[in-house]
Design an enzyme around this catalytic site. Structure first.
Site, PDB file in Angstrom:
ATOM      1  N   GLU A 186      57.407  59.726  44.270  1.00 28.96           N
ATOM      2  CA  GLU A 186      58.166  60.106  45.305  1.00 28.96           C
ATOM      3  C   GLU A 186      58.858  58.749  45.733  1.00 28.96           C
ATOM      4  O   GLU A 186      58.533  58.023  45.928  1.00 28.96           O
ATOM      5  CB  GLU A 186      57.075  60.504  46.508  1.00 28.96           C
ATOM      6  CG  GLU A 186      58.034  60.299  47.947  1.00 28.96           C
ATOM      7  CD  GLU A 186      59.132  61.175  48.194  1.00 28.96           C
ATOM      8  OE1 GLU A 186      58.911  62.618  47.986  1.00 28.96           O
ATOM      9  OE2 GLU A 186      60.039  60.794  48.502  1.00 28.96           O
ATOM     10  N   ASP A 233      59.425  68.977  42.633  1.00 27.82           N
ATOM     11  CA  ASP A 233      59.326  69.463  44.061  1.00 27.82           C
ATOM     12  C   ASP A 233      60.551  68.551  44.897  1.00 27.82           C
ATOM     13  O   ASP A 233      60.097  67.640  45.356  1.00 27.82           O
ATOM     14  CB  ASP A 233      58.179  69.117  44.681  1.00 27.82           C
ATOM     15  CG  ASP A 233      58.092  69.859  46.123  1.00 27.82           C
ATOM     16  OD1 ASP A 233      59.169  70.516  46.672  1.00 27.82           O
ATOM     17  OD2 ASP A 233      57.132  69.741  46.858  1.00 27.82           O
ATOM     18  N   SER A 234      61.748  68.610  44.387  1.00 23.62           N
ATOM     19  CA  SER A 234      62.584  67.641  44.812  1.00 23.62           C
ATOM     20  C   SER A 234      63.594  68.414  46.046  1.00 23.62           C
ATOM     21  O   SER A 234      63.478  69.581  46.187  1.00 23.62           O
ATOM     22  CB  SER A 234      63.947  67.628  43.706  1.00 23.62           C
ATOM     23  OG  SER A 234      64.479  68.644  43.450  1.00 23.62           O
ATOM     24  N   ASP A 267      67.603  69.072  47.648  1.00 24.65           N
ATOM     25  CA  ASP A 267      68.646  69.785  46.625  1.00 24.65           C
ATOM     26  C   ASP A 267      69.311  68.527  46.232  1.00 24.65           C
ATOM     27  O   ASP A 267      69.212  67.772  46.184  1.00 24.65           O
ATOM     28  CB  ASP A 267      69.446  70.730  47.864  1.00 24.65           C
ATOM     29  CG  ASP A 267      68.804  71.792  48.269  1.00 24.65           C
ATOM     30  OD1 ASP A 267      67.783  72.330  47.474  1.00 24.65           O
ATOM     31  OD2 ASP A 267      68.877  72.079  49.517  1.00 24.65           O
ATOM     32  N   GLY A 305      61.851  59.382  40.484  1.00 25.27           N
ATOM     33  CA  GLY A 305      61.414  60.074  39.474  1.00 25.27           C
ATOM     34  C   GLY A 305      62.174  60.032  38.087  1.00 25.27           C
ATOM     35  O   GLY A 305      61.564  60.112  36.960  1.00 25.27           O
ATOM     36  N   GLN A 312      66.942  58.275  53.759  1.00 26.36           N
ATOM     37  CA  GLN A 312      67.308  59.596  54.604  1.00 26.36           C
ATOM     38  C   GLN A 312      66.913  59.393  56.050  1.00 26.36           C
ATOM     39  O   GLN A 312      66.008  58.720  56.235  1.00 26.36           O
ATOM     40  CB  GLN A 312      66.679  60.662  53.781  1.00 26.36           C
ATOM     41  CG  GLN A 312      65.146  60.663  53.254  1.00 26.36           C
ATOM     42  CD  GLN A 312      64.859  61.227  52.149  1.00 26.36           C
ATOM     43  OE1 GLN A 312      65.642  62.007  51.548  1.00 26.36           O
ATOM     44  NE2 GLN A 312      63.626  60.987  51.706  1.00 26.36           N
TER      45      GLN A 312
END
Ligand code: SAM
Length: 281
Positions: A105, A155-156, A158, A138, A31
């Site tokens: 992560e 805690d991802s 979207d 994950g 990303q």
């Protein structure tokens, strides 16, 4: 001339944040990462054009994500965080009497950039000897591990791109297998005013796998358009129906200061406005 960061929140809806300075801009295998500075919110991390966290309001999300399940559980020693590379959730979890936290992560770049630019959010969390940081997917981790945890926190990003797999029934089933008896699963579930399908689908999966599935709300300014929801799953419905007095005693014993969380807010957060309750009932 002022420069603005425009985030598309939904078809035809967005938010604008004025950019005082671009502190970092880079592309990882997964990303695009930016660290921006805004007058009101301080440093902001975006991934692929989506706000992930800001110095100004991270306390809302990270306090509610960590303290609600950990104080509801009352004796969690082992915690698993999936995603959460900015370290803000990890930092809150470590305030509890936990013996071990594994964080999985996907993108090591998010952790490195956060340690360098967002130390006000992650503090020294990644240096804590109780932490095992795993850089990887994950979904693959929970499918393969034989470790057990008392609380699993997802805690991802979207459900687009690499985060999509973290919203599937199969992933939640593996999370359940990783939980000790009395365990709790909490998940990032978006802003239901515009992402209602996401919450509806996650809670339906929870209810097919756990004895209890629901959600609780928080209001965080940069996760705009009303309440945000965190999904909740466990095999004990009583865990989300405890009294303020019970939670208050545990909170007092912990002896921490919070800016959003308190035991009354904890208990009240499970009261869902009708349009949200309708999505999951
Ligand atoms: N509070 C946030 C938000 O606004 O949605 C999420 C913060 S945290 C930065 C989200 C993290 O999830 C990202 O760093 C991303 O790399 C990670 N992530 C996405 N898909 C993942 C996966 N399949 N396994 C592990 N981590 C993943």
């Amino acid at each position: 001339m002022s420069v603005w960061f425009d985030e598309v929140l939904h078809d035809g809806v967005g938010q604008r944040l004025e950019v005082e300075e671009v502190l970092y801009e880079g592309q990882t295998e997964f990303q695009d990462i930016k660290i921006l500075r805004n007058k009101k919110f301080g440093r902001i991390m975006t991934l692929d054009g989506v706000v992930q966290t800001t110095e100004g309001d991270e306390f809302v999300y990270h306090e509610m994500f960590a303290h609600v399940p950990l104080l509801a559980h009352g004796g969690a020693r082992r915690v698993l965080i999936i995603g959460g590379g900015d370290g803000g959730l990890l930092e809150e979890v470590l305030k509890h009497d936990v013996a071990h936290v594994t964080e999985v992560e996907l993108d090591g770049g998010v952790v490195e950039v956060s340690k360098r630019y967002l130390s006000s959010i992650c503090g020294q969390a990644y240096e804590d000897p109780r932490v095992n940081l795993v850089i990887g997917d994950g979904a693959k981790f929970v499918a393969e591990t034989d470790q057990k945890f008392d609380v699993v926190l997802v805690d991802s990003t979207d459900p687009i791109g690499p985060g999509a797999v973290l919203f599937t029934r199969q992933f939640y089933a593996h999370c359940k297998r990783c939980l000790n008896p009395g365990g709790i699963l909490v998940t990032q579930n978006g802003v239901p005013f515009v992402q209602g399908d996401e919450l509806e689908s996650s809670v339906a999966h929870f209810r097919s796998l756990f004895a209890d599935g629901s959600a609780y709300v928080l209001s965080c300014p940069t996760y705009a358009l009303g309440f945000m929801t965190l999904g909740w799953a466990s095999d004990d419905a009583g865990l989300r129906q405890q009294s303020v007095a019970t939670i208050q005693a545990r909170f007092d014993a912990l002896g921490i200061e919070t800016q959003y969380y308190n035991p009354a807010v904890h208990v009240a957060a499970f009261a869902l406005p009708n349009f949200i309750a309708k999505l999951i009932d």
